[in-house]
Motif scaffolding. Sequence first.
Motif, PDB file in Angstrom:
ATOM      1  N   ARG A 199       0.764  -1.357  -0.008  1.00 37.77           N
ATOM      2  CA  ARG A 199       0.099   0.029  -0.068  1.00 37.77           C
ATOM      3  C   ARG A 199       0.737   1.268  -0.061  1.00 37.77           C
ATOM      4  NH1 ARG A 199      -5.550  -0.487   2.477  1.00 37.77           N
ATOM      5  NH2 ARG A 199      -5.837  -2.608   2.773  1.00 37.77           N
ATOM      6  N   TYR A 200       0.401   2.319  -0.625  1.00 37.90           N
ATOM      7  CA  TYR A 200       1.097   3.685  -0.717  1.00 37.90           C
ATOM      8  C   TYR A 200       0.003   4.577  -0.250  1.00 37.90           C
ATOM      9  CZ  TYR A 200       4.468   1.096  -3.216  1.00 37.90           C
ATOM     10  OH  TYR A 200       5.334   0.159  -4.013  1.00 37.90           O
ATOM     11  N   SER A 201       0.229   5.743   0.498  1.00 34.67           N
ATOM     12  CA  SER A 201      -0.688   6.668   0.578  1.00 34.67           C
ATOM     13  C   SER A 201      -0.140   7.897   0.559  1.00 34.67           C
ATOM     14  CB  SER A 201      -0.963   6.560   2.086  1.00 34.67           C
ATOM     15  OG  SER A 201      -0.110   7.054   3.057  1.00 34.67           O
ATOM     16  N   LEU A 202      -1.155   8.789   0.152  1.00 37.32           N
ATOM     17  CA  LEU A 202      -0.565  10.387  -0.034  1.00 37.32           C
ATOM     18  C   LEU A 202      -1.708  11.224   0.652  1.00 37.32           C
ATOM     19  CD1 LEU A 202      -2.262  12.034  -2.513  1.00 37.32           C
ATOM     20  CD2 LEU A 202      -1.032  10.335  -3.945  1.00 37.32           C
ATOM     21  N   TYR A 203      -1.300  12.504   0.821  1.00 45.00           N
ATOM     22  CA  TYR A 203      -2.297  13.297   1.748  1.00 45.00           C
ATOM     23  C   TYR A 203      -2.254  14.680   1.065  1.00 45.00           C
ATOM     24  CZ  TYR A 203      -4.508  16.280   5.219  1.00 45.00           C
ATOM     25  OH  TYR A 203      -5.232  16.934   5.883  1.00 45.00           O
ATOM     26  N   ILE A 204      -3.516  15.191   0.585  1.00 46.54           N
ATOM     27  CA  ILE A 204      -3.593  16.706   0.119  1.00 46.54           C
ATOM     28  C   ILE A 204      -4.683  17.439   1.367  1.00 46.54           C
ATOM     29  CG2 ILE A 204      -2.776  16.305  -2.289  1.00 46.54           C
ATOM     30  CD1 ILE A 204      -5.702  16.578  -2.745  1.00 46.54           C
ATOM     31  N   PRO A 205      -4.852  18.589   1.495  1.00 45.32           N
ATOM     32  CA  PRO A 205      -5.435  19.075   2.476  1.00 45.32           C
ATOM     33  C   PRO A 205      -7.098  18.420   2.626  1.00 45.32           C
ATOM     34  CG  PRO A 205      -4.261  20.831   1.712  1.00 45.32           C
ATOM     35  CD  PRO A 205      -4.019  19.731   0.823  1.00 45.32           C
ATOM     36  N   GLY A 206      -7.442  17.670   3.620  1.00 42.56           N
ATOM     37  CA  GLY A 206      -8.538  17.080   3.723  1.00 42.56           C
ATOM     38  C   GLY A 206      -8.640  15.711   3.196  1.00 42.56           C
ATOM     39  N   LEU A 207      -7.719  15.114   2.359  1.00 42.47           N
ATOM     40  CA  LEU A 207      -7.793  14.143   1.756  1.00 42.47           C
ATOM     41  C   LEU A 207      -6.858  13.042   1.822  1.00 42.47           C
ATOM     42  CD1 LEU A 207      -9.601  15.395  -1.489  1.00 42.47           C
ATOM     43  CD2 LEU A 207     -10.739  13.637  -0.185  1.00 42.47           C
TER      44      LEU A 207
END
Length: 269
Positions: A199-207
Motif C-alpha cells: 500500500r502507498y498513501s498520499l495526503y492533500i488538504p482534507g483527503l
Amino acid sequence: MTGNCALCGDAATLIKSHFMSAALYQELLDPSGPIKQMIVLKKDKTHQSGEQFVMPLLCQPCEVLFQQGGENWTLANRFRSDGSFPLREMLRRATPVEVRQDGSKIYEAQKVSGLDVQQLIYFGASLFWRAGIADWKVKFADAPKIDLDPKLMDELQQYLLGKRAFPSRASIFVVLDETVAPFRAMWSPRKQGERPELRYSLYIPGLIFELGVDLAPELRDYSISEPTEKIVLSDLVYAYVGAIGSALTESSAVSTSLKKHLPPAQNGR
C-alpha cells in the motif's frame, strides 16, 4: 526542452509538469502570517521554502489530459483554507451505508449526488503513476520514486491514456477528513506496507488517497475503484495526519532561517 513525453511517448516540447498541483501549494501559504513560505518538515531538519516539485515530464496534450481527467474536478471540490469542502458536503447530504464503531462513515460513491467517481480514481492514479516515474527533488525536500513494478506502471499508463480500464491488480481508496479544519499539509506517496499487502498513501488538504496493489479481496471492501465504489468520511484522518507530523517534529531541528520567524514557544524547541 524537447524529448519524449513520459505518458504518450511522443517526441514533443516538454512542459514543467507539477507533481502536486500549484493550486495545492497555495493552500500551504499564509500571506498574513510571519512565515510567508511553506514549512517543509523532514526527519532531520525543518525549513521554509517556496520550491515546488516540477520536472519536464509531459507534453501539452497529456498535461491537459491529466487536468481534464481528474485534477480540475478534484481540486475544485477539495478542502480550502476558507473552510469550504464541497466533496465533504456531498457526502454529508447522502446517507452512509455503514457507520463503523470508530465513527467512520462509509458511502457508496455512485449514490452520492454530484460525486464523480471516475475523476477521483483518475486523479489518484495520476499521482501514483507520477510517483513511480522518477525521484522528485528540490533543495529542501524530496519525493522518492515508489517501487511499482513495470507491468503495473504500464497498465496505469495505458489507463491514464484512456486505452484500457483501471488495472484489476490495483485499488484506489479515498478517505475524507470530517473535522472542521483539516490540516493544510501535503505528503508525497509513502509506503504503508510490504508485499503481499503493498500500500502507498498520499495526503492533500482534507483527503487521503491510498493505492493498494495485489490486495486480498476482503481488503478491497472500502475501495472506490471496486464495483461497490466505497468512499469514507472520518475524523480519524485528522488524528492520523497529526500523528505523522508530531513524529517528525520530535526529531527535526528547525533551520536558522525559519527559527527567527517562529513564536518564542516554538522557537525554543
